[in-house]
Structures are given as structure tokens and as C-alpha cells.
Motif scaffolding. Structure first.
Motif, PDB file in Angstrom:
ATOM      1  N   GLU A  51       0.829  -1.209   0.000  1.00 21.09           N
ATOM      2  CA  GLU A  51       0.000   0.000   0.000  1.00 21.09           C
ATOM      3  C   GLU A  51       0.866   1.262   0.000  1.00 21.09           C
ATOM      4  O   GLU A  51       0.479   2.285  -0.563  1.00 21.09           O
ATOM      5  N   VAL A  52       2.040   1.177   0.613  1.00 29.74           N
ATOM      6  CA  VAL A  52       3.003   2.278   0.513  1.00 29.74           C
ATOM      7  C   VAL A  52       3.416   2.464  -0.945  1.00 29.74           C
ATOM      8  O   VAL A  52       3.421   3.581  -1.478  1.00 29.74           O
ATOM      9  N   ALA A  53       3.761   1.348  -1.595  1.00 33.32           N
ATOM     10  CA  ALA A  53       4.181   1.411  -3.005  1.00 33.32           C
ATOM     11  C   ALA A  53       3.048   1.941  -3.882  1.00 33.32           C
ATOM     12  O   ALA A  53       3.289   2.709  -4.826  1.00 33.32           O
ATOM     13  N   ASP A  54       1.816   1.576  -3.556  1.00 31.07           N
ATOM     14  CA  ASP A  54       0.662   2.032  -4.332  1.00 31.07           C
ATOM     15  C   ASP A  54       0.485   3.547  -4.208  1.00 31.07           C
ATOM     16  O   ASP A  54       0.230   4.241  -5.195  1.00 31.07           O
ATOM     17  N   ALA A  55       0.624   4.072  -2.985  1.00 31.70           N
ATOM     18  CA  ALA A  55       0.492   5.522  -2.779  1.00 31.70           C
ATOM     19  C   ALA A  55       1.568   6.279  -3.549  1.00 31.70           C
ATOM     20  O   ALA A  55       1.314   7.338  -4.128  1.00 31.70           O
ATOM     21  N   ILE A  56       2.773   5.713  -3.588  1.00 32.51           N
ATOM     22  CA  ILE A  56       3.867   6.344  -4.338  1.00 32.51           C
ATOM     23  C   ILE A  56       3.554   6.316  -5.831  1.00 32.51           C
ATOM     24  O   ILE A  56       3.754   7.310  -6.544  1.00 32.51           O
ATOM     25  N   ALA A  57       3.068   5.166  -6.324  1.00 34.94           N
ATOM     26  CA  ALA A  57       2.742   5.043  -7.744  1.00 34.94           C
ATOM     27  C   ALA A  57       1.661   6.041  -8.151  1.00 34.94           C
ATOM     28  O   ALA A  57       1.661   6.554  -9.276  1.00 34.94           O
ATOM     29  N   ARG A  58       0.737   6.333  -7.224  1.00 31.48           N
ATOM     30  CA  ARG A  58      -0.333   7.284  -7.511  1.00 31.48           C
ATOM     31  C   ARG A  58       0.082   8.724  -7.228  1.00 31.48           C
ATOM     32  O   ARG A  58      -0.695   9.653  -7.443  1.00 31.48           O
ATOM     33  N   ALA A  59       1.308   8.902  -6.711  1.00 28.46           N
ATOM     34  CA  ALA A  59       1.808  10.226  -6.321  1.00 28.46           C
ATOM     35  C   ALA A  59       0.851  10.913  -5.356  1.00 28.46           C
ATOM     36  O   ALA A  59       0.675  12.132  -5.395  1.00 28.46           O
ATOM     37  N   ASP A  60       0.246  10.117  -4.477  1.00 26.46           N
ATOM     38  CA  ASP A  60      -0.691  10.646  -3.478  1.00 26.46           C
ATOM     39  C   ASP A  60       0.074  10.813  -2.163  1.00 26.46           C
ATOM     40  O   ASP A  60       0.135   9.912  -1.331  1.00 26.46           O
ATOM     41  N   TRP A  61       0.674  11.993  -2.002  1.00 24.57           N
ATOM     42  CA  TRP A  61       1.590  12.186  -0.870  1.00 24.57           C
ATOM     43  C   TRP A  61       0.862  12.274   0.466  1.00 24.57           C
ATOM     44  O   TRP A  61       1.410  11.862   1.493  1.00 24.57           O
ATOM     45  N   SER A  62      -0.362  12.784   0.475  1.00 22.73           N
ATOM     46  CA  SER A  62      -1.106  12.812   1.738  1.00 22.73           C
ATOM     47  C   SER A  62      -1.470  11.389   2.162  1.00 22.73           C
ATOM     48  O   SER A  62      -1.429  11.049   3.348  1.00 22.73           O
ATOM     49  N   ASP A  63      -1.804  10.536   1.191  1.00 17.55           N
ATOM     50  CA  ASP A  63      -2.096   9.141   1.490  1.00 17.55           C
ATOM     51  C   ASP A  63      -0.832   8.414   1.931  1.00 17.55           C
ATOM     52  O   ASP A  63      -0.873   7.526   2.793  1.00 17.55           O
ATOM     53  N   LEU A  64       0.311   8.813   1.354  1.00 19.01           N
ATOM     54  CA  LEU A  64       1.578   8.170   1.705  1.00 19.01           C
ATOM     55  C   LEU A  64       1.897   8.343   3.189  1.00 19.01           C
ATOM     56  O   LEU A  64       2.439   7.432   3.818  1.00 19.01           O
ATOM     57  N   VAL A  65       1.553   9.499   3.742  1.00 21.56           N
ATOM     58  CA  VAL A  65       1.782   9.725   5.176  1.00 21.56           C
ATOM     59  C   VAL A  65       1.092   8.627   5.992  1.00 21.56           C
ATOM     60  O   VAL A  65       1.686   8.008   6.879  1.00 21.56           O
ATOM     61  N   GLY A  66      -0.183   8.403   5.682  1.00 17.10           N
ATOM     62  CA  GLY A  66      -0.932   7.382   6.405  1.00 17.10           C
ATOM     63  C   GLY A  66      -0.407   5.983   6.166  1.00 17.10           C
ATOM     64  O   GLY A  66      -0.322   5.174   7.095  1.00 17.10           O
ATOM     65  N   GLU A  67      -0.032   5.677   4.922  1.00 16.00           N
ATOM     66  CA  GLU A  67       0.441   4.333   4.600  1.00 16.00           C
ATOM     67  C   GLU A  67       1.793   4.052   5.257  1.00 16.00           C
ATOM     68  O   GLU A  67       2.054   2.933   5.709  1.00 16.00           O
ATOM     69  N   LEU A  68       2.666   5.062   5.309  1.00 12.94           N
ATOM     70  CA  LEU A  68       3.938   4.879   6.014  1.00 12.94           C
ATOM     71  C   LEU A  68       3.701   4.650   7.504  1.00 12.94           C
ATOM     72  O   LEU A  68       4.405   3.862   8.144  1.00 12.94           O
ATOM     73  N   GLY A  69       2.690   5.346   8.041  1.00 11.78           N
ATOM     74  CA  GLY A  69       2.332   5.132   9.438  1.00 11.78           C
ATOM     75  C   GLY A  69       1.854   3.707   9.673  1.00 11.78           C
ATOM     76  O   GLY A  69       2.228   3.059  10.670  1.00 11.78           O
ATOM     77  N   ASP A  70       1.031   3.199   8.748  1.00 10.32           N
ATOM     78  CA  ASP A  70       0.550   1.821   8.869  1.00 10.32           C
ATOM     79  C   ASP A  70       1.711   0.833   8.832  1.00 10.32           C
ATOM     80  O   ASP A  70       1.722  -0.163   9.563  1.00 10.32           O
ATOM     81  N   LEU A  71       2.701   1.110   7.961  1.00 11.04           N
ATOM     82  CA  LEU A  71       3.860   0.226   7.866  1.00 11.04           C
ATOM     83  C   LEU A  71       4.718   0.312   9.126  1.00 11.04           C
ATOM     84  O   LEU A  71       5.211  -0.705   9.631  1.00 11.04           O
ATOM     85  N   LEU A  72       4.874   1.528   9.645  1.00  3.99           N
ATOM     86  CA  LEU A  72       5.625   1.704  10.888  1.00  3.99           C
ATOM     87  C   LEU A  72       4.960   0.953  12.030  1.00  3.99           C
ATOM     88  O   LEU A  72       5.630   0.349  12.881  1.00  3.99           O
ATOM     89  N   LEU A  73       3.633   0.976  12.052  1.00  5.24           N
ATOM     90  CA  LEU A  73       2.900   0.248  13.091  1.00  5.24           C
ATOM     91  C   LEU A  73       3.253  -1.234  13.056  1.00  5.24           C
ATOM     92  O   LEU A  73       3.371  -1.882  14.109  1.00  5.24           O
TER      93      LEU A  73
END
Length: 275
Positions: A51-73
Motif C-alpha cells: 500500500e506504501v508502493a501504491d500511494a507512491i505510484a499514484r503520487a498521493d503524498w497525503s495518502d503516503l503519510v498514512g500508509e507509512l504510518g501503517d507500515l511503521l505500526l
């Protein structure tokens, strides 16, 4: 102190660690979190990385914040499970990767010269990793390539390892010839209707395709994701065009859908910038 930290909106990583400790508390924590172990959480870890990779592919930087948080969790969760079992804790994880980064960058943190090309730095990085594997008694060329990787990605990593010791085609011509050979063997297997044989030959062909991608400096996962996105977009356009005709795909013939697919492709091509 812990309760105030949990509710501190600026608590950062210490806050997240405190939250996970509370969730895993055997007496007051969340039953679901308490029941989890490394194996049960691993699929979520893989999913969050994608999902992190997906947010990057979509260039959705606000979504990337949340997805990186999910990965950190996920990292925090695994570390807490380990701490509960007296194996290691989050500090060990953080210190371990910090030590590794310092050791693998002697041209930044040590006495080695920084005046290297990216290619030379990559070779040095691989040499250091090889020394690390040897120190863990991983002496085989292909040892240490994670089994949990997506099969296509793992194929490329295995091929890169083999190439380092000279087991590789010198150019794409050899790979293309092998691909033709494997395609022929798959055709023969299909004629035999032997399911096991077909699967084996199909795997061989995919493996060679991954090797071809490596020789062409193409990321096969990225290439397939791009094609998936293209297919999704075109098929969605076919559905829109069918809807305008008062039809659904299930109510249409293959010929109708194929004609609309061609139209969607032409429309897509016409929108591409001219070079």
C-alpha cells in the motif's frame, strides 16, 4: 505518565510505542492484539508495504503519510511481540539498522573516499553484504534471498546473485533464445494436458522473462503493475461505452467488447503527448 503520553498529539514515536504496549497488555489490552504473533501479523506487514508502493505510484503524498504510518505500526507491533517474549525490543531493531547503515557506508561515516560512482558504491555495498552473510554462515551464493518475497521479485534477486559469480548470459540474445525455447516447451506441455507439467513449464518461462527484464534494466513488478493499470483503465472505458449502449459486459459479445477495447486504446493513445 504513560496515559498522558498516549493522549499527547505530538508524542511521536514514543507515543506509538506506548500505545502498542497498552494494546498488548495481557490484563487491560485489546484481545485481538494480545492474540497476535509474528506469523499472524506477517501478511498485514506485506500488505502495508504494497500500500506504501501504491500511494507512491499514484503520487498521493497525503495518502503516503498514512500508509507509512501503517507500515511503521507493523514494525512496532513485531518489536512489541518480541519484547513480550524477551527476544528483543524496538531499540534493538533501531540500533541494528543504524549499525548496518553505518557499516555499509564507509564512504560517508568512515575513512573511505566519497569520490565513487554510483556503480562502484553498489559493488561495494554488495561486497559488504556478502561479508555479512558469510559471518552468519550463509556461504551459498543464493542463501539469504527471502522466501517471502513476491515470486517475480525473488526470481530477479536470485538471478542477480548468480550473475555475480558469472552464471549469466552475456547479453539479451541468449535470454531471448532461451525464452523462445521455454515457450516451445510450454506449448508442448499444453498439448499433453498434464497440469503439473504445464505449471512447471509456465514457471520456467516466467523465470526467463524475469531474467530478460533484468538484462533490459526493467523492473518486472513495476512493468506488470503498469500494464495492470492500463488494462483496468481500458476495461473501465469499455464498461462506460457499453453503458451508453444500455448494456453490461455480461450482456455483450466478445466481438462487441473487443471493438470497444480498440476504441478505448485509440482514445488513450490520442491523449499521449506528442514528442
Amino acid at each position: 505518565m504513560t496515559d498522558s503520553l498516549i493522549h499527547d498529539l505530538k508524542g511521536g514515536l514514543p507515543r506509538l510505542l506506548a500505545i502498542m504496549r497498552a494494546l498488548r497488555d495481557p490484563e487491560t489490552g485489546c484481545p485481538w492484539d494480545i492474540e497476535q504473533d509474528f506469523a499472524s501479523i506477517a501478511p498485514y506487514t506485506i500488505e502495508e508495504a504494497y500500500e506504501v508502493a501504491d500511494a507512491i505510484a499514484r503520487a498521493d503524498w497525503s495518502d503516503l503519510v498514512g500508509e507509512l504510518g501503517d507500515l511503521l505500526l507493523q514494525v512496532v507491533f513485531h518489536a512489541q511481540i518480541a519484547q513480550d517474549r524477551a527476544l528483543f525490543d524496538f531499540e534493538d531493531v533501531a540500533n541494528g539498522i543504524a549499525d548496518k547503515m553505518v557499516a555499509r557506508h564507509p564512504h560517508v561515516f568512515g575513512s573511505e573516499c566519497r569520490d565513487k560512482t554510483a556503480t562502484q558504491q553498489t559493488r561495494d555495498w554488495e561486497a559488504i553484504k556478502a561479508e555479512e552473510r558469510a559471518s552468519r554462515a550463509q556461504t551459498g551464493t543464493l542463501e539469504g534471498v527471502a522466501l517471502g518475497l513476491p515470486a517475480l521479485q525473488r526470481a530477479v534477486k536470485l538471478q542477480k546473485r548468480a550473475a555475480r559469480v558469472g552464471f549469466d548470459w552475456p547479453d539479451t540474445a541468449g535470454v531471448l533464445a532461451k525464452m523462445t525455447e521455454e515457450a516451445g516447451e510450454l506449448t508442448e506441455a499444453a498439448a499433453s494436458a498434464d497440469a503439473g507439467h504445464m505449471e512447471e513449464e509456465f514457471g520456467d518461462l516466467l523465470f526467463v522473462m524475469a531474467n530478460l527484464a533484468r538484462h533490459m534494466n526493467i523492473d518486472p513488478e513495476a512493468a506488470l503493475r503498469r500494464t495492470n493499470a492500463k488494462f483496468t483503465s481500458r476495461f473501465a472505458r469499455v464498461e462506460v461505452l457499453l453503458a451508453e449502449m444500455g448494456k453490461t459486459p455480461a450482456e455483450s459479445t466478445l466481438a462487441e467488447m473487443d471493438t470497444l477495447w480498440t476504441r478505448a486504446k485509440v482514445e488513450e493513445e490520442s491523449k499521449k503527448p506528442r514528442v
